[in-house]
Design a protein around this motif. Structure first.
Motif, short mmCIF file in Angstrom:
data_model
loop_
_atom_site.label_atom_id
_atom_site.label_comp_id
_atom_site.label_asym_id
_atom_site.label_seq_id
_atom_site.Cartn_x
_atom_site.Cartn_y
_atom_site.Cartn_z
N TRP A 316 0.82 -1.22 0.00
CA TRP A 316 0.00 0.00 0.00
C TRP A 316 0.85 1.27 0.00
O TRP A 316 0.54 2.24 -0.69
N ALA A 317 1.94 1.29 0.75
CA ALA A 317 2.78 2.48 0.84
C ALA A 317 3.45 2.82 -0.48
O ALA A 317 3.88 3.96 -0.69
N ASN A 318 3.56 1.85 -1.39
CA ASN A 318 4.20 2.08 -2.69
C ASN A 318 3.19 2.20 -3.84
O ASN A 318 3.57 2.24 -5.00
N SER A 319 1.92 2.25 -3.51
CA SER A 319 0.88 2.18 -4.54
C SER A 319 0.84 3.39 -5.46
O SER A 319 0.29 3.32 -6.56
N ASN A 320 1.43 4.51 -5.05
CA ASN A 320 1.39 5.72 -5.89
C ASN A 320 2.78 6.27 -6.17
O ASN A 320 2.99 7.48 -6.18
N MET A 321 3.72 5.39 -6.41
CA MET A 321 5.07 5.83 -6.75
C MET A 321 5.12 6.49 -8.13
O MET A 321 5.92 7.39 -8.37
N SER A 322 4.26 6.06 -9.03
CA SER A 322 4.19 6.69 -10.35
C SER A 322 3.50 8.04 -10.25
O SER A 322 2.51 8.19 -9.53
N PRO A 323 3.96 9.05 -11.00
CA PRO A 323 3.27 10.34 -11.00
C PRO A 323 1.97 10.33 -11.80
O PRO A 323 1.23 11.31 -11.78
N HIS A 324 1.69 9.23 -12.52
CA HIS A 324 0.47 9.11 -13.32
C HIS A 324 -0.67 8.68 -12.40
O HIS A 324 -0.79 7.51 -12.04
#
Length: 625
Positions: A316-324
């Motif tokens: 969960w903590a890495n779910s939005n690493m992409s800027p898209h």
């Protein structure tokens, strides 16, 4: 015989003129006819010579009157900015609409005064007519803006109920549905007028006309994106707000003290219900609840190749690493369905700066323990102070949820009050403009409309010059509250040159964290590096997003050669560096690239953190061929 010179009696006609009284060509004194022709020609020449003078006088007089009408229109529109006029009672709503209509009348008069034959003809003259062409075009633009853009926009704004309370969002929804076709047309007109004004002569012999044209062009450059947003909102907000049936949305509160591609790590969350414009929050939770959920989602081979080591669909903590943002939104929606069995209609993301903008309109909120959240303290309280106040992890996470619940309660009350609704809409627009409020719809047609707007958070996949600095916290700390970022982009060489163009991108990162005094949870190193660190030292994955097809020819970190990992995301070339950033230090990364289409100012990707990124963009030499 008659007397000499007297005609015979037989040649006379009873009652007729004497023959010698009839003028025939060739009769009369020599040169009389020539003198008459000269007089007629002279009169004609004088008339023709007087026409430019008369036209100039007419243009001057009507120009003065036109300027007076435009000033009057501007005064009417300036009145809309007065605090009293922004009040949302029915009385002030009528005043607002009257002011816009008055501005439209004045602008129409200015247009008519500059539209006659004299103005049209004079504006066609080379060089001399250029400022007149500019004035005519500006008057026409003002006429169209006041009549076809501002009038329907003013009419679409909601007015309050007699008591000033109740149904604000529901009434706004009804207004959007009623005015949607006119708002869509208003956006089209704004785009057309903007293009027309940019085509007007910008450098003439009359500096006043040039300044007026430039001022109008800048205003239209600001207005056009706003009107496009209004147009999209008019089409997507009614269904998204439940006009055709109940909707549910997953709302993520991003903690920007720990950087992620879309802003900050997803912390607290809520589920928002929308039913015919009535909004309510059904549930609140925190990231602990979602930490073990596997979204079980395939986002394509490029996404997998770039992020597989970080497992964003499972961690969960890495779910939005992409800027898209659509990637993160789809992961969150899939994870929520896996966790609860509930399907959401979309996803929203906000951060403490967004809450600060809303609290400035709604006034302070209070948590269950009496803590006051204000526009001035909510960022510092949630991103810094709370870590020192709550040593226990469970209690601290509970505080974040309570803070989100309290702010949401004030927000819902304000959204139902037509007096505060316009202020909330302006705050939301400011947040989405800065990339802090993001929206994704699970409905394909709605998402297609949203995708081109800033609040969609999409990473564009089209060719063209591009520059983006994205950092992901790799330490597990909350030290990005103290992070300063700057990006300088400069194209080199001749803009006429064919092929790839050299570009230099300079990234500077500074860690302002104090060397002592921070709570251990803020400075912890969950990455457990094999080298020695001190409290306050940070670690970042620094990614530079270049244009489609760009290549890296070299890089230096603090003046020494550096090796960056290459990658591709949505067509963009991406170069990443694993960077240790000690407390109170500054580091500089310089990238040398060859980039296609680098002949103009690049599209800029802004990652929203506590402190905004500072940017300098230099397109380089223009093409003069």
């Amino acid at each position: 015989m008659t007397e000499q010179g007297t005609p015979p009696a037989a040649s006379r006609r009873p009652g007729g003129p004497r023959r010698d009284a009839v003028r025939v060509p060739g009769d009369g004194p020599p040169g009389a006819e020539a003198r008459i022709r000269r007089r007629v020609l002279k009169a004609a020449l004088l008339t023709v010579a007087a026409l430019p003078v008369a036209a100039a006088v007419w243009i001057g007089v009507t120009g003065v009157f036109a300027r007076s009408e435009l000033v009057a229109a501007q005064r009417d529109l300036e009145a809309l900015r007065q605090p009293a006029m922004s009040a949302q009672s029915s009385h002030f709503a009528r005043q607002r609409l009257a002011a816009v209509r008055s501005a439209a009348v004045h602008a129409a008069r200015a247009h008519r005064l500059t539209s006659g034959p004299a103005w049209y003809t004079a504006a066609l003259l080379p060089v001399a007519g250029e400022p007149l062409s500019t004035v005519r075009g500006a008057a026409s633009a003002a006429d169209r803006l006041a009549g076809e853009v501002l009038t329907p926009l003013a009419g679409a704004l909601p007015a309050a109920a007699p008591d000033g309370h109740g149904g604000g969002m529901a009434k706004a929804l009804m207004g959007l549905r009623q005015y949607a076709p006119r708002l869509v047309r208003a956006a089209q007109v704004t785009a057309e007028v903007r293009a027309d004004v940019h085509r007007l002569p910008g450098t003439t012999w009359l500096s006043a006309a040039d300044r007026a044209r430039d001022r109008l062009a800048r205003q239209l450059d600001r207005l056009a994106p706003v009107m496009t947003d209004v147009s999209v909102a008019a089409r997507v907000l009614p269904p998204m707000l439940g006009a055709q049936g109940e909707r549910h949305y997953f709302v993520a509160f991003q903690n920007i003290a720990e950087a992620r591609g879309t802003g900050g790590v997803p912390g607290a969350f809520a589920v928002l219900r929308a039913d015919r414009g009535r909004l309510s929050f059904e549930r609140f939770g925190n990231n602990t609840e979602m930490s073990t959920v596997d979204a079980d989602l395939d986002l394509g081979p490029d996404f997998t190749a770039r992020y597989q080591g970080d497992a964003p669909t499972r961690v969960w903590a890495n779910s939005n690493m992409s800027p898209h943002f659509p990637y993160a939104a789809r992961i969150w929606a899939a994870a929520w369905r896996k966790h609860t069995g509930e399907r959401v209609d979309g996803v929203l993301a906000v951060d403490p700066v967004t809450l600060s903008r809303f609290l400035q309109v709604t006034g302070p909120a209070r948590t269950a323990d009496g803590t006051e959240l204000t526009a001035a303290n909510v960022v510092d309280l949630t991103e810094r102070t709370s870590y020192a106040r709550y040593g226990d992890l469970t209690r601290r996470k509970a505080f974040f949820v309570e803070a989100a619940r309290a702010a949401a309660g004030r927000l819902m009350a304000a959204a139902d009050d037509a007096r505060t609704l316009p202020g909330l809409l302006l705050a939301a627009h400011g947040a989405e403009r800065d990339g802090r409020l993001k929206v994704w719809s699970a409905h394909a047609q709605e998402q297609q409309l949203l995708a081109s707007r800033p609040y969609a958070g999409t990473l564009p996949d089209t060719p063209g010059p591009f520059a983006g600095l994205v950092v992901n916290n790799a330490a597990g700390s909350k030290l990005d509250y103290y992070l300063d970022r700057s990006l300088a982009w400069q194209a080199e060489g001749d803009g006429c040159a064919a092929g790839d163009r050299p570009v230099t991108a300079t990234v500077t990162l500074a860690n302002r964290a104090p060397a002592a005094g921070l709570p251990s949870y803020v400075t912890l190193r969950e990455d457990h590096p094999p080298y020695r660190t001190r409290p306050g030292d940070n670690r970042l994955l620094v990614s530079y997003y270049a244009g489609v097809g760009a290549t890296l020819t070299g890089a230096e970190l603090d003046g020494r050669p550096a090796m960056l990992s290459p990658g591709v995301e949505r067509g963009h070339s991406v170069f990443t560096l694993d960077l240790e950033l000690p407390a109170r230090s500054r580091r500089t990364l310089v990238l040398h690239l060859l980039e296609p289409h680098a002949d103009r100012t690049p599209t800029l990707l802004r990652q929203p953190l506590v402190t905004p990124v500072r940017t300098v963009l230099k397109p380089g030499g223009a093409c003069h061929a």
